[in-house]
Structures are given as structure tokens and as C-alpha cells.
Design an enzyme around this catalytic site. Structure first.
Site, mmCIF file in Angstrom:
data_model
loop_
_atom_site.group_PDB
_atom_site.id
_atom_site.type_symbol
_atom_site.label_atom_id
_atom_site.label_comp_id
_atom_site.label_asym_id
_atom_site.label_seq_id
_atom_site.Cartn_x
_atom_site.Cartn_y
_atom_site.Cartn_z
ATOM 1 N N CYS A 130 0.930 -1.158 -0.022
ATOM 2 C CA CYS A 130 -0.041 0.092 0.010
ATOM 3 C C CYS A 130 0.973 1.384 0.044
ATOM 4 O O CYS A 130 0.597 2.244 -0.691
ATOM 5 C CB CYS A 130 -0.864 -0.062 1.118
ATOM 6 S SG CYS A 130 -0.147 -0.734 2.892
ATOM 7 N N HIS A 243 -3.330 6.094 4.373
ATOM 8 C CA HIS A 243 -1.882 6.370 4.693
ATOM 9 C C HIS A 243 -1.351 7.805 4.157
ATOM 10 O O HIS A 243 -1.657 8.312 2.805
ATOM 11 C CB HIS A 243 -1.144 5.359 3.767
ATOM 12 C CG HIS A 243 -1.072 3.949 4.272
ATOM 13 N ND1 HIS A 243 -2.072 3.752 5.323
ATOM 14 C CD2 HIS A 243 -0.822 2.651 3.994
ATOM 15 C CE1 HIS A 243 -1.856 2.316 5.751
ATOM 16 N NE2 HIS A 243 -1.037 1.745 4.946
HETATM 17 N N1 LIG Z 1 -4.806 -3.468 4.246
HETATM 18 C C1 LIG Z 1 -4.322 -3.111 3.269
HETATM 19 O O1 LIG Z 1 -4.127 -1.845 3.350
HETATM 20 C C2 LIG Z 1 -3.479 -4.158 2.401
HETATM 21 C C3 LIG Z 1 -2.778 -3.417 1.431
HETATM 22 C C4 LIG Z 1 -2.173 -4.079 0.726
HETATM 23 C C5 LIG Z 1 -2.121 -5.414 0.618
HETATM 24 N N2 LIG Z 1 -2.853 -6.111 1.816
HETATM 25 C C6 LIG Z 1 -2.847 -7.664 1.584
HETATM 26 O O2 LIG Z 1 -4.234 -8.126 1.305
HETATM 27 C C7 LIG Z 1 -4.476 -9.139 2.054
HETATM 28 C C8 LIG Z 1 -5.686 -8.875 2.843
HETATM 29 O O3 LIG Z 1 -5.432 -8.023 3.758
HETATM 30 P P1 LIG Z 1 -6.626 -7.596 4.657
HETATM 31 O O4 LIG Z 1 -6.357 -6.254 5.214
HETATM 32 O O5 LIG Z 1 -7.960 -7.610 4.041
HETATM 33 O O6 LIG Z 1 -6.784 -8.442 5.899
HETATM 34 P P2 LIG Z 1 -8.138 -8.886 6.788
HETATM 35 O O7 LIG Z 1 -9.087 -7.734 6.812
HETATM 36 O O8 LIG Z 1 -7.688 -9.558 7.985
HETATM 37 O O9 LIG Z 1 -8.962 -10.225 5.854
HETATM 38 C C9 LIG Z 1 -8.334 -11.343 5.537
HETATM 39 C C10 LIG Z 1 -9.076 -12.141 4.628
HETATM 40 O O10 LIG Z 1 -8.316 -13.366 4.180
HETATM 41 C C11 LIG Z 1 -9.314 -14.404 4.556
HETATM 42 N N3 LIG Z 1 -8.527 -15.508 5.037
HETATM 43 C C12 LIG Z 1 -7.497 -15.503 5.976
HETATM 44 N N4 LIG Z 1 -6.633 -16.953 5.726
HETATM 45 C C13 LIG Z 1 -7.533 -17.449 4.911
HETATM 46 C C14 LIG Z 1 -7.539 -19.059 4.718
HETATM 47 N N5 LIG Z 1 -6.658 -19.717 5.058
HETATM 48 N N6 LIG Z 1 -8.481 -19.611 3.824
HETATM 49 C C15 LIG Z 1 -9.113 -18.791 3.366
HETATM 50 N N7 LIG Z 1 -9.561 -17.337 3.509
HETATM 51 C C16 LIG Z 1 -8.692 -16.962 4.404
HETATM 52 C C17 LIG Z 1 -10.115 -14.032 5.639
HETATM 53 O O11 LIG Z 1 -11.409 -14.650 5.881
HETATM 54 P P3 LIG Z 1 -12.015 -15.155 7.261
HETATM 55 O O12 LIG Z 1 -13.080 -13.703 7.305
HETATM 56 O O13 LIG Z 1 -12.736 -16.271 6.716
HETATM 57 O O14 LIG Z 1 -11.009 -15.293 8.211
HETATM 58 C C18 LIG Z 1 -10.471 -12.670 5.140
HETATM 59 O O15 LIG Z 1 -11.399 -12.590 4.379
HETATM 60 C C19 LIG Z 1 -2.944 -9.401 2.912
HETATM 61 O O16 LIG Z 1 -2.268 -10.343 2.029
HETATM 62 C C20 LIG Z 1 -2.609 -7.913 3.106
HETATM 63 O O17 LIG Z 1 -1.021 -8.113 3.165
HETATM 64 C C21 LIG Z 1 -3.485 -5.233 2.685
#
Ligand SMILES: NC(=O)c1ccc[n+]([C@@H]2O[C@H](COP(=O)([O-])OP(=O)(O)OC[C@H]3O[C@@H](n4cnc5c(N)ncnc54)[C@H](OP(=O)(O)O)[C@@H]3O)[C@@H](O)[C@H]2O)c1
Length: 340
Positions: A130, A243
Site C-alpha cells: 500500500c 496512509h
Molecule cells: N489492508 C491493506 O491496506 C493492504 C494493502 C495491501 C495489501 N494487503 C494485503 O491484502 C491481504 C488481505 O488483507 P486485509 O487487510 O483484507 O486482511 P483481513 O481484513 O484480515 O482479511 C483477511 C481475509 O483473508 C481470509 N483468509 C485468511 N486466511 C484464510 C485461509 N486460510 N483461507 C481462506 N481465507 C482466508 C479471511 O477470511 P475469514 O474472514 O474467513 O477469516 C479474510 O477474508 C493481505 O495479504 C495483506 O497483506 C493489505
């Protein structure tokens, strides 16, 4: 005829935002599947005016689906993205797992859209971190004019960058400051995040920098130009979404602040709000829900030969993640798959 699209991690911060943006931008979707872990089986998520029920990633068959937008952590991506790619479904991944693989394109569509054709190597495309995504949108047009030598960046990163657990921790700790009976110990973050700032995101590296800082260095080189030197300090702040970055840029050639402002005004994905008066700049609260990367406080840095300073703010769940992924999907559709 449109696309058959899968959103993986649809119950998370980024996944939900991906669904919003696909609907807002009227991405040509014929069919959409939303996946998460088994824990969330049947959980309802919104897609435009529809409500969809999440399916289990573990048992999903990707055969016949055009593209899968992955927003789960690196561990789940490692297990499931290769399966999707092998089934002929192009993966657009938000985790850091594939970003540094030389065979996998790392794309910010405003900066390096030509890299899209390399998707063929592994049927996978990576989305940047990000903090990198918003910075390179501003750097690229300036680099094209005056060639950037070095960037010194300090970030002020919101808690949503650490997923939904990060947002809950700030919320609960903030309430606990007013009602200490319900004290909330740091769990997702290393120290108290409410009413505090933490100069530590991701793990420490051998040289004393953190992995988040390293990502900004390596990703800027891969997306914009390997010759650009970057040094970063990444800091978590008690902001829910958005951010901010203080960016100091040293160029090969002189670039006047007024010309830089004009270049950025014309640059794709950038919105310049830069009045030298109280409130004449953008703060993270104002960028939430927006597509643009906002640039303010553009000014000469007279302490180096060809220097500029600027302030850069974007919605990290949008340009920093979901929007960029959807823009990659649009690019893939336009340049390669050509449906819709
Ligand atoms: N947030 C940011 O600003 C940002 C920016 C760039 C990249 N990212 C990346 O994007 C990804 C997601 O981030 P987020 O912020 O959305 O995280 P989050 O809010 O914690 O959500 C995680 C998601 O992944 C699912 N998940 C986790 N483990 C799983 C598994 N073993 N099998 C299937 N589904 C699974 C969760 O499902 P459940 O609800 O069922 O647990 C949920 O839907 C990460 O790799 C992060 O590094 C995030």
C-alpha cells in the site's frame, strides 16, 4: 460477454473493498464468486445491490473462471494461488508473496502497464504494498521529467493496513483509555496504538530496517526504475483508514515546484490540493473512499541541489490494495483477455 471473477478473502478489509470497487466501476462481470475461510462459510457480503454468500476457498474449483483477485495473507496465497493459476484462472495477488519474483509482474497501472504481458509466465500478477502504490503514482511523472536520484520517505500508516484485527485493536484500546476497567493489551501491534505512534511495521531485517521499509525500496525499483535510491521509515499511526507520506525527492535535473505541481495536476490517478493556507492540503480522513492519490505541500528543498518535498495521502484499502487490483483486472481485460 463479461468475465467470471473470483474474490478471495471477500470478508476482509481489502476483499470487501474489491467488491465495492468492481461494482462502482461497473467492471463487466458475468458471474462472481466470493471466497473466504471455512469459518466464514455462508457469511453475506455486498456486491452493488446484491448480497452474496461466501464459499470455502479450500474446496473451490477455479476451472473456467477468468480471474481471481486474492486478498488473503501470504500463507493462504501460497497454498491456493498456484492451484487457481494452474486451472487457467489469472491470479491478481495482494499479498507480498510474489512481488519480488522476477518472473511475476508487479504492476501499478499508471506507472508500468506494459508489464501486464508478463502475466503469462506464471498466470500470476502481483499488486504492490500500500505505501509503495501511492508513492510511485506521484514519483513516476516527476521521474519522467527530471530523473529521480534519491527518495527519503517517512510514512504515517493507518491501522487498516494491518487488516480488520488492526482496526478492532485501535477501536477497543481507544475506548479503554476512557474506561480503564477494560484495558486492552497490544496484540496485533507491538505497543499501544491508541493515542500513540509506532515506528515498526512488519519484521526487522538484518540491517535494522523493517520489512515494510525494505518493500518500499525494492518495489519502487521494480515498478519505476532500478536506479532510484530509496530510504524509508514506516510508522503506524492511530488513524483507521488512509496512509500519509512525507516524501523528499532529489533529482538529476532542476525541477521547479510550480512545474512539478503542473506535472502532477496532469498525472493519471493524482489529485493536487496544494494551497498555502490553513486547510489547503489533504489529510487521511478526507481521502477515505476516494480513488485518487492526493498530493499537497509541494515545495522546493533548498538544502540539496535539485530537491523537492511533498505530502502524499491515499486510501490504503483503495489505491493501496483493492483499487489497484481492480485497475490491473481492467488492464488485463483491455490488453489481453478482451471480453466485455
Ligand atoms: N489492508 C491493506 O491496506 C493492504 C494493502 C495491501 C495489501 N494487503 C494485503 O491484502 C491481504 C488481505 O488483507 P486485509 O487487510 O483484507 O486482511 P483481513 O481484513 O484480515 O482479511 C483477511 C481475509 O483473508 C481470509 N483468509 C485468511 N486466511 C484464510 C485461509 N486460510 N483461507 C481462506 N481465507 C482466508 C479471511 O477470511 P475469514 O474472514 O474467513 O477469516 C479474510 O477474508 C493481505 O495479504 C495483506 O497483506 C493489505
Amino acid at each position: 460477454m463479461g468475465y467470471r471473477v473470483v474474490v478471495v478473502g471477500a470478508t476482509g478489509n481489502v476483499g470487501r473493498e474489491m467488491l465495492n470497487i468492481l461494482a462502482e466501476r461497473q467492471f463487466p462481470v458475468d458471474e462472481i464468486a466470493v471466497l473466504a475461510s471455512r469459518r466464514s462459510l455462508g457469511t453475506e457480503v455486498s456486491f452493488g445491490d446484491k448480497t452474496l454468500k461466501t464459499q470455502d476457498l479450500d474446496t473451490f474449483d477455479f476451472t473456467g473462471w477468468d480471474m481471481a483477485l486474492f486478498a488473503v495473507g501470504s500463507a493462504a496465497t501460497k497454498d491456493y494461488a498456484p492451484k487457481a493459476a494452474a486451472a487457467g484462472c489469472v491470479v491478481i495477488d495482494n499479498s507480498s508473496l510474489y512481488r519480488y519474483d522476477p518472473e511475476i509482474p508487479l504492476i501499478v497501472p499508471e506507472c508500468n502497464p506494459q508489464a501486464i504481458h508478463d502475466y503469462k509466465n506464471k498466470n500470476i500478477i502481483a499488486n504492490p504494498n500500500c505505501s509503495t502504490a501511492q508513492m510511485v503514482v506521484a514519483l513516476k511523472p516527476l521521474h519522467d521529467r527530471a530523473k529521480i536520484k534519491r527518495v527519503v520517505v517517512s510514512t504515517y500508516q493507518s491501522v487498516s493496513g494491518a487488516g480488520k484485527e488492526g482496526m478492532d485493536e485501535l477501536w477497543d484500546q481507544t475506548k479503554a483509555v476512557y474506561n480503564p476497567i477494560n484495558e486492552v493489551a497490544p496484540k496485533k501491534f507491538q505497543k499501544q496504538i491508541a493515542f500513540n505512534v509506532i515506528p515498526h511495521i512488519d519484521v526487522f531485517m538484518e540491517d535494522g530496517s523493517t520489512k515494510e521499509e525494505w518493500k518500499m525500496v525494492v518495489e519502487t525499483k521494480k515498478i519505476v526504475d532500478p536506479s532510484i535510491k530509496v530510504t524509508a521509515t514506516c510508522v503506524r499511526v492511530p488513524v483507521f483508514v488512509g496512509h500519509s507520506e512525507s516524501v523528499n525527492i532529489e533529482f538529476e535535473e532542476f525541477l521547479d515546484e510550480d512545474e512539478a505541481r503542473d506535472i502532477l495536476r496532469e498525472a493519471p490517478g493524482v489529485m493536487v490540493i496544494d494551497k498555502r493556507e490553513a486547510g489547503g492540503y489533504v489529510t487521511p480522513v478526507e481521502c477515505v473512499g476516494d480513488f485518487a492519490t492526493f498530493i499537497s505541500r509541494i515545495r522546493q528543498d533548498s538544502t540539496v541541489e535539485n530537491g523537492l518535498n511533498l505530502w502524499c495521502v491515499a486510501d490504503n484499502l483503495r489505491k493501496g490494495a483493492a483499487l489497484n487490483a481492480v485497475q490491473i483486472a481492467e488492464l488485463l481485460g483491455r490488453e489481453v483477455l478482451k471480453k466485455g
